[in-house]
Enzyme design. Structure first.
Site, PDB file in Angstrom:
ATOM      1  N   TYR A  56     -22.220 -51.201  83.068  1.00  2.80           N
ATOM      2  CA  TYR A  56     -22.685 -50.157  84.383  1.00  2.80           C
ATOM      3  C   TYR A  56     -24.031 -49.881  84.466  1.00  2.80           C
ATOM      4  O   TYR A  56     -24.351 -49.407  85.565  1.00  2.80           O
ATOM      5  CB  TYR A  56     -21.728 -49.258  83.893  1.00  2.80           C
ATOM      6  N   GLU A  78     -34.319 -56.576  75.704  1.00  2.99           N
ATOM      7  CA  GLU A  78     -33.588 -57.823  75.825  1.00  2.99           C
ATOM      8  C   GLU A  78     -34.587 -58.736  75.088  1.00  2.99           C
ATOM      9  O   GLU A  78     -35.669 -58.596  75.019  1.00  2.99           O
ATOM     10  CB  GLU A  78     -33.736 -58.245  77.133  1.00  2.99           C
ATOM     11  N   ALA A 143     -25.525 -48.431  75.432  1.00  5.03           N
ATOM     12  CA  ALA A 143     -24.473 -48.826  74.172  1.00  5.03           C
ATOM     13  C   ALA A 143     -25.299 -49.654  73.315  1.00  5.03           C
ATOM     14  O   ALA A 143     -25.732 -50.757  73.463  1.00  5.03           O
ATOM     15  CB  ALA A 143     -23.384 -49.829  74.851  1.00  5.03           C
ATOM     16  N   TYR A 241     -10.389 -45.707  70.227  1.00  8.13           N
ATOM     17  CA  TYR A 241     -11.541 -45.406  71.160  1.00  8.13           C
ATOM     18  C   TYR A 241     -11.898 -43.974  71.448  1.00  8.13           C
ATOM     19  O   TYR A 241     -12.666 -43.319  70.633  1.00  8.13           O
ATOM     20  CB  TYR A 241     -11.542 -46.345  72.401  1.00  8.13           C
TER      21      TYR A 241
END
Length: 402
Positions: A56, A78, A143, A241
């Site tokens: 997202y 990354e 996340a 969750y």
């Protein structure tokens, strides 16, 4: 130059390499899926997207650039190409930067630990020196498995566990030959400081720290708006969750939003919200037991009526910028998941879930779509890409244009 023919190799839903050309074309697809830009005079607003390279956060970045004409900064973490290819997010960021330049958007991408004060300093300096010293929007979409607290130096690690008692759920896996299997797994409950640790990583602490850090540098514009991206999901996945350790972190995130909203309203006439997004195949979601099965069943019922992340984030930007009215629930959250949680849809998914077995799953879920979506996360199964051709893997990180 380092050209290779790259074949998909995976361990479960985790792929060992990424395909640069596939990642590039995937970003192109997302950009082209954005409706025409909202009319605006002069330069676009300045935005900071934290977690800009995947899921997202990537959709927020592309939708902001293509729909709103934002300029500003994307932050992600990354790995560069080395013995293996770069991570998919590395190549997606390079592709996003290329499109930003092509369409005249001034977007700088920083690679590093978003939790660190070093990154916050770097962003603050860029905002002051390059973007007029005023930030209009901050999208928070992080996340992560762990976070080091900048104040204490303590490393916190998040866990995915139910709270109170063990929980048994169905989950979808694929065997070594690619055949789908529906299995049951039992997750042990949280113990010790599991909840505290998970909240420290995935809650609102770092989001609030970003706001405080930038406010102390007088970098927040009048009317500054921030949104943290979240998820609630189905009752079928709730025990592990939303009612588990991750759910405790999401509740902390929402409480943080309410506190920040009051503070920003008083200080700048601004606001803070959480945006509850709907189900999708992302690198984060595939790690959650039961989610793969749930999303495959959901797609089997809704087909193309599912709203992809890029469509959801166009809606979010439209609400944040006033192109559409801000639509909040009773908890002050923007809800982009109403199509998923429609009672009729959830009833249909629950019926299929109850009868899902290894023998019936191909009739109940759209596994071809699900498999393609997982591979597309890494640049594979993208139409128009010749996967038999060698491709350059040493793609540089996008340097900021002058």
């Amino acid at each position: 130059m380092s050209e290779h023919v790259i074949a998909p190799k995976s361990r479960g839903f985790l792929f060992l390499d990424s395909h640069p050309e596939g990642c590039r074309q995937l970003v192109d697809e997302m950009w082209q899926a954005v409706p025409a830009p909202v009319a605006a005079g002069g330069e676009g607003p300045v935005a900071l997207v934290i977690g800009s390279s995947a899921g997202y956060g990537l959709a927020a970045t592309i939708a902001g650039l293509a729909r709103v004409g934002i300029r500003g900064i994307g932050v992600c973490f990354e790995k560069a190409p080395a013995r293996r290819t770069g991570t998919a997010g590395w190549y997606r960021t390079a592709a996003t930067a290329r499109l930003a330049r092509q369409y005249g958007r001034d977007m700088v991408f920083l690679n590093g630990d978003a939790f660190s004060d070093t990154m916050k300093e770097q962003v603050a300096d860029l905002l002051a020196e390059r973007f007029g010293g005023r930030l209009d929007y901050l999208i928070y979409s992080v996340a992560a498995p762990r976070r080091t607290d900048p104040d204490t130096g303590r490393l916190h690690t998040s866990v995915l566990k139910p709270i109170g008692s063990p929980h048994t759920t169905k989950t979808l896996v694929f065997d070594e030959y690619g055949a789908p299997e529906v299995k049951e797994i039992t997750a042990a409950p949280a113990e010790g400081d599991d909840i505290e640790q998970t909240v420290a990583v995935m809650g609102g602490t770092d989001w609030e720290r970003w706001i405080t850090f930038l406010a102390d540098r007088s970098l927040l514009a009048d009317g500054f708006t921030t949104a943290a991206l979240s998820y609630i999901g189905s009752p079928l996945t709730a025990a592990l969750y939303r009612q588990g350790t991750i759910g405790a972190a999401k509740s902390h995130l929402e409480a943080t939003a309410r506190r920040l909203d009051e503070r920003l309203g008083t200080m700048l006439g601004g606001r803070a919200v959480t945006s509850v997004n709907a189900a999708a195949v992302t690198q984060s979601s595939t790690a959650v037991p039961g989610i793969a099965l749930y999303v495959g069943l959901l797609r089997g019922i809704l087909g193309d009526a599912m709203v992809a992340p890029i469509g959801q984030l166009v809606e979010l930007w439209d609400q944040l910028t006033g192109a559409r009215p801000l639509d909040l629930d009773d908890e002050g959250r923007i809800r982009l998941d109403t199509w998923e949680l429609d009672p009729a849809v959830q009833h249909a998914v629950a019926e299929r879930w109850s009868t899902a077995t290894s023998d019936t799953i191909t009739e109940l879920a759209d596994l071809d779509w699900f498999g393609d979506e997982v591979r597309r996360l890494y640049g594979f199964r993208v139409p128009g890409v010749d996967y038999t051709a060698a491709v350059e893997t040493d793609v540089p990180w996008p340097a900021p244009t002058s």
